[in-house]
Design an enzyme around this catalytic site. Sequence first.
Site, PDB file in Angstrom:
ATOM      1  N   ASP A  25       2.161  77.495 121.101  1.00  0.00           N
ATOM      2  CA  ASP A  25       1.218  77.816 122.611  1.00  0.00           C
ATOM      3  C   ASP A  25       0.790  76.960 122.760  1.00  0.00           C
ATOM      4  OD1 ASP A  25      -0.273  79.473 121.774  1.00  0.00           O
ATOM      5  OD2 ASP A  25       0.044  80.831 123.362  1.00  0.00           O
ATOM      6  N   THR A  55      -2.127  84.831 118.255  1.00  0.00           N
ATOM      7  CA  THR A  55      -1.900  86.301 117.058  1.00  0.00           C
ATOM      8  C   THR A  55      -0.618  86.019 116.534  1.00  0.00           C
ATOM      9  OG1 THR A  55      -1.127  87.430 119.401  1.00  0.00           O
ATOM     10  CG2 THR A  55      -3.650  87.337 118.607  1.00  0.00           C
ATOM     11  N   HIS A 115      12.308  91.575 101.888  1.00  0.00           N
ATOM     12  CA  HIS A 115      13.070  93.164 102.122  1.00  0.00           C
ATOM     13  C   HIS A 115      14.007  93.399 103.828  1.00  0.00           C
ATOM     14  CE1 HIS A 115      10.289  95.906 100.009  1.00  0.00           C
ATOM     15  NE2 HIS A 115      10.908  94.849  99.179  1.00  0.00           N
ATOM     16  N   HIS A 121      17.973  96.967 100.889  1.00  0.00           N
ATOM     17  CA  HIS A 121      18.112  96.261 102.241  1.00  0.00           C
ATOM     18  C   HIS A 121      19.180  95.874 103.119  1.00  0.00           C
ATOM     19  CE1 HIS A 121      13.736  97.401 100.990  1.00  0.00           C
ATOM     20  NE2 HIS A 121      13.784  96.370  99.400  1.00  0.00           N
ATOM     21  N   CYS A 148       1.635  81.359 118.012  1.00  0.00           N
ATOM     22  CA  CYS A 148       0.379  81.335 119.777  1.00  0.00           C
ATOM     23  C   CYS A 148      -0.466  81.674 118.933  1.00  0.00           C
ATOM     24  CB  CYS A 148       1.537  81.821 120.448  1.00  0.00           C
ATOM     25  SG  CYS A 148       1.582  84.610 119.498  1.00  0.00           S
TER      26      CYS A 148
HETATM   27  C1  RB5 Z   1      -2.483  82.944 124.466  1.00  0.00           C
HETATM   28  O1  RB5 Z   1      -4.051  82.546 125.647  1.00  0.00           O
HETATM   29  C2  RB5 Z   1      -2.546  84.221 124.022  1.00  0.00           C
HETATM   30  O2  RB5 Z   1      -2.155  84.658 124.756  1.00  0.00           O
HETATM   31  C3  RB5 Z   1      -0.971  83.931 123.199  1.00  0.00           C
HETATM   32  O3  RB5 Z   1      -1.434  82.778 122.768  1.00  0.00           O
HETATM   33  C4  RB5 Z   1      -0.781  84.589 122.409  1.00  0.00           C
HETATM   34  O4  RB5 Z   1      -1.479  84.634 121.374  1.00  0.00           O
HETATM   35  C5  RB5 Z   1       0.338  86.211 122.888  1.00  0.00           C
HETATM   36  O5  RB5 Z   1       0.347  86.303 122.164  1.00  0.00           O
END
Ligand code: RB5
Length: 157
Positions: free
Chosen positions: A11, A70, A101, A136, A68
């Site tokens: 994203d 995180t 694993h 595994h 994304c």
């Molecule tokens: C976008 O603002 C953020 O929410 C997205 O990139 C992500 O971290 C979601 O898991």
Amino acid sequence: MANLKIALGSDHAGYDLKKEILSLLGELGHEPVDFGCGPEEKANYVLFAEKAARAVQEGSCRLGVLICGTGLGMAMAANKLKGIRATPCWDEYTARMSRAHNNANCLCLGGRVTPPSTARDIVRVWLETTFEGGRHEERLASLREIENRVCRPPDEP
Ligand code: RB5
């Protein structure tokens, strides 16, 4: 692993890191396939996770890297697809374990939490590590058993 087709998806929050990883994959001799988003989009990560993970599920790409802010939302979305094992990784250890694993087929990274040089190291280790099998394999069979009960197979083209 040499010369693999690798699906990439991001994203807006993962876009810059995706560009970095695209370059790295080229340097390593792989064939990255970018399923978006583009540079100007504020994007919904779920849509791009699905596109890239679908390519892995269907076999047109061998592995996927989903980015994304995180890595968490990407993993949540990609893991809805039968046969996808997507894991957020934040260091070389989690990257190695996710392959050795868990036989992860999608690596999820966070553009807002992982610096580019660390992400490069993570991707390198992830691609170099193979599944250990053995005990595994039995655990992955249990995962597949859940999938067979609750997941729909991919739609016919
Ligand atoms: C976008 O603002 C953020 O929410 C997205 O990139 C992500 O971290 C979601 O898991």
